[in-house]
Design a protein around this motif. Structure first.
Motif, short mmCIF file in Angstrom:
data_model
loop_
_atom_site.label_atom_id
_atom_site.label_comp_id
_atom_site.label_asym_id
_atom_site.label_seq_id
_atom_site.Cartn_x
_atom_site.Cartn_y
_atom_site.Cartn_z
N HIS A 151 0.85 -1.19 0.00
CA HIS A 151 0.00 0.00 0.00
C HIS A 151 0.89 1.24 0.00
O HIS A 151 2.01 1.19 0.51
CB HIS A 151 -0.92 0.02 1.23
N PRO A 152 0.39 2.35 -0.54
CA PRO A 152 1.18 3.59 -0.49
C PRO A 152 1.57 3.91 0.94
O PRO A 152 0.78 3.82 1.87
CB PRO A 152 0.21 4.64 -1.05
N SER A 153 2.82 4.29 1.13
CA SER A 153 3.35 4.54 2.46
C SER A 153 2.71 5.77 3.10
O SER A 153 2.58 6.81 2.46
CB SER A 153 4.87 4.74 2.39
N PRO A 154 2.31 5.68 4.39
CA PRO A 154 1.81 6.86 5.09
C PRO A 154 2.82 8.00 5.12
O PRO A 154 2.44 9.17 5.14
CB PRO A 154 1.54 6.34 6.51
N LEU A 155 4.12 7.67 5.10
CA LEU A 155 5.15 8.70 5.12
C LEU A 155 5.23 9.45 3.80
O LEU A 155 5.87 10.50 3.72
CB LEU A 155 6.51 8.07 5.45
N TYR A 156 4.59 8.92 2.76
CA TYR A 156 4.43 9.65 1.51
C TYR A 156 3.05 10.31 1.44
O TYR A 156 2.91 11.46 1.05
CB TYR A 156 4.58 8.71 0.31
N LEU A 157 2.01 9.56 1.82
CA LEU A 157 0.65 10.05 1.65
C LEU A 157 0.37 11.30 2.46
O LEU A 157 -0.20 12.27 1.96
CB LEU A 157 -0.34 8.95 2.03
N ALA A 158 0.75 11.29 3.73
CA ALA A 158 0.45 12.44 4.60
C ALA A 158 1.17 13.71 4.13
O ALA A 158 0.54 14.76 3.95
CB ALA A 158 0.78 12.11 6.04
N PRO A 159 2.52 13.66 3.91
CA PRO A 159 3.17 14.87 3.38
C PRO A 159 2.64 15.28 2.01
O PRO A 159 2.56 16.47 1.70
CB PRO A 159 4.65 14.46 3.29
N HIS A 160 2.27 14.30 1.19
CA HIS A 160 1.71 14.59 -0.14
C HIS A 160 0.44 15.43 0.00
O HIS A 160 0.25 16.42 -0.72
CB HIS A 160 1.42 13.26 -0.84
N PHE A 161 -0.41 15.04 0.93
CA PHE A 161 -1.67 15.75 1.14
C PHE A 161 -1.42 17.13 1.77
O PHE A 161 -2.03 18.12 1.37
CB PHE A 161 -2.58 14.91 2.02
N VAL A 162 -0.54 17.19 2.77
CA VAL A 162 -0.27 18.46 3.44
C VAL A 162 0.34 19.46 2.46
O VAL A 162 -0.02 20.65 2.46
CB VAL A 162 0.65 18.25 4.65
N LEU A 163 1.27 19.00 1.61
CA LEU A 163 1.86 19.90 0.62
C LEU A 163 0.79 20.44 -0.32
O LEU A 163 0.81 21.63 -0.67
CB LEU A 163 2.95 19.18 -0.17
N ALA A 164 -0.15 19.59 -0.71
CA ALA A 164 -1.24 20.06 -1.58
C ALA A 164 -2.05 21.15 -0.89
O ALA A 164 -2.42 22.15 -1.50
CB ALA A 164 -2.14 18.88 -1.96
N MET A 165 -2.33 20.97 0.40
CA MET A 165 -3.10 21.97 1.14
C MET A 165 -2.32 23.27 1.29
O MET A 165 -2.89 24.37 1.22
CB MET A 165 -3.46 21.42 2.52
N LEU A 166 -1.00 23.17 1.48
CA LEU A 166 -0.18 24.38 1.60
C LEU A 166 -0.14 25.16 0.28
O LEU A 166 -0.23 26.39 0.27
CB LEU A 166 1.23 24.01 2.04
N ILE A 167 -0.01 24.42 -0.83
CA ILE A 167 -0.02 25.08 -2.14
C ILE A 167 -1.38 25.73 -2.39
O ILE A 167 -1.47 26.86 -2.86
CB ILE A 167 0.31 24.07 -3.25
N PHE A 168 -2.45 25.02 -2.06
CA PHE A 168 -3.80 25.56 -2.22
C PHE A 168 -3.98 26.82 -1.39
O PHE A 168 -4.52 27.83 -1.87
CB PHE A 168 -4.83 24.50 -1.81
N THR A 169 -3.52 26.78 -0.14
CA THR A 169 -3.65 27.94 0.75
C THR A 169 -2.88 29.14 0.19
O THR A 169 -3.39 30.27 0.17
CB THR A 169 -3.13 27.60 2.15
N ALA A 170 -1.65 28.90 -0.26
CA ALA A 170 -0.84 29.99 -0.82
C ALA A 170 -1.48 30.56 -2.07
O ALA A 170 -1.49 31.78 -2.29
CB ALA A 170 0.57 29.48 -1.12
N MET A 171 -2.05 29.69 -2.92
CA MET A 171 -2.69 30.16 -4.15
C MET A 171 -3.94 30.96 -3.84
O MET A 171 -4.19 32.03 -4.46
CB MET A 171 -3.03 28.96 -5.03
N LEU A 172 -4.73 30.49 -2.89
CA LEU A 172 -5.96 31.20 -2.52
C LEU A 172 -5.62 32.56 -1.91
O LEU A 172 -6.25 33.58 -2.24
CB LEU A 172 -6.76 30.36 -1.53
N TRP A 173 -4.64 32.59 -1.04
CA TRP A 173 -4.21 33.85 -0.43
C TRP A 173 -3.75 34.83 -1.51
O TRP A 173 -4.09 36.02 -1.48
CB TRP A 173 -3.08 33.57 0.56
N THR A 174 -2.97 34.33 -2.46
CA THR A 174 -2.48 35.18 -3.54
C THR A 174 -3.63 35.73 -4.38
O THR A 174 -3.68 36.92 -4.70
CB THR A 174 -1.51 34.40 -4.43
N ALA A 175 -4.59 34.86 -4.72
CA ALA A 175 -5.72 35.28 -5.55
C ALA A 175 -6.53 36.37 -4.86
O ALA A 175 -6.88 37.39 -5.46
CB ALA A 175 -6.60 34.08 -5.87
#
Length: 297
Positions: A151-175
């Motif tokens: 199964h996909p490793s939690p050590l990949y999945l969790a940072p993968h999801f958090v990074l997506a949220m951080l990028i989304f937050t930065a993009m929304l703030w910028t917009a």
């Protein structure tokens, strides 16, 4: 950032935010149904078309059949079942490619036309690079399937999801900042500012732990709240060695950590909201609150 309001640029970035939200939802769905390892091939530029012939489908199926997940968990999978799992993951990847085009092409055009300042353009390029890193992390996570991982490793999945949220937050703030760059200045209220900052940090951390809960399959370990089958701390919460491994691999501990942090986050957010509503900020800051354009002096 651009000094004057620019609704066109802001709306374009809000479209990107909506696409990012769709990407997160689609990726989460694909992994929830167990399609995380189903595509054992990564062709970012040429892989935009799904298999069109029976031979092409067999080729992709045979790549998946080489994984340990297939041999140990799905040895009786048929080609039709493979195709059913393949398409959600494929659509998620193509959605990412489309999002990259919707981001990159207008970025080049707006920059060339002088609609973007160099500072803003470089910031957006940095976000684009972070998105490319996010995609690469997703592929590396998938590629683990070729090396005995079930199964996909939690050590990949969790940072993968958090990074997506951080990028989304930065993009929304910028917009929102581009749409409304004129912000009111708030004097004082340092306690409220601290609460808001802590709330944001806790929300991101809670999201990360939630992804870890999903990745480790810890969602249904304990179904009672606030106690866990009558225990404040679940039994065997520290059974793994070394001890730090329990924070990432022990399902009971992962679920407990998420519960505790989510409860603390909820309390802090409610306190921040009540204090913000009671604070004498004036009408202008309250009107601009949703645009994130507040300067605390």
């Amino acid at each position: 950032m651009n000094a004057r309001p620019d609704r066109l640029i802001g709306n374009w970035l809000l479209i990107i935010c909506a696409m990012m939200f769709g990407m997160v939802a689609g990726g989460g769905h694909a992994r929830t149904i167990g399609a995380g390892f189903i595509i054992q091939q990564w062709r970012p530029l040429t892989g935009i078309i799904p298999p069109l012939t029976h031979a092409a489908w067999l080729h992709m199926f045979n790549l998946y059949r080489q994984t340990a997940q297939f041999r140990l968990l799905r040895p009786s999978m048929t080609l039709a079942q493979f195709q059913a799992l393949f398409m959600p993951m494929f659509i998620d990847r193509d959605w990412g490619r489309l999002m990259a085009l919707v981001f990159a092409l207008p970025l080049v055009w707006f920059w060339w036309r002088g609609r973007l300042s160099n500072r803003l353009a470089l910031w957006l390029l940095a976000l684009f690079a972070a998105g490319a890193g996010e995609a690469t992390m997703g592929w590396l996570m998938t590629y683990q399937g070729m090396f005995g991982v079930l199964h996909p490793s939690p050590l990949y999945l969790a940072p993968h999801f958090v990074l997506a949220m951080l990028i989304f937050t930065a993009m929304l703030w910028t917009a929102l900042t581009i749409r409304n760059p004129e912000f009111p200045i708030i004097i004082g209220h340092s306690g409220l500012r601290t609460l808001l900052s802590v709330s944001i940090g806790l929300l991101i951390a809670t999201i990360g732990l939630g992804a870890l809960v999903a990745a480790t399959g810890a969602i249904h370990v304990y179904n009672t709240f606030p106690l866990m089958d009558g225990h404040a701390l679940p039994p065997h919460a520290f059974k793994l060695r070394p001890l730090w491994l329990n924070l990432f691999a022990n399902q009971a501990t992962v679920q407990f950590d998420h519960r505790v942090l989510a409860t603390i986050t909820a309390i802090i957010v409610v306190v921040a909201a009540v204090q913000g509503l009671r604070a004498p900020l004036g009408p202008k800051p309250r009107q601009d609150w949703s645009s994130c354009n507040i300067y605390w002096a």
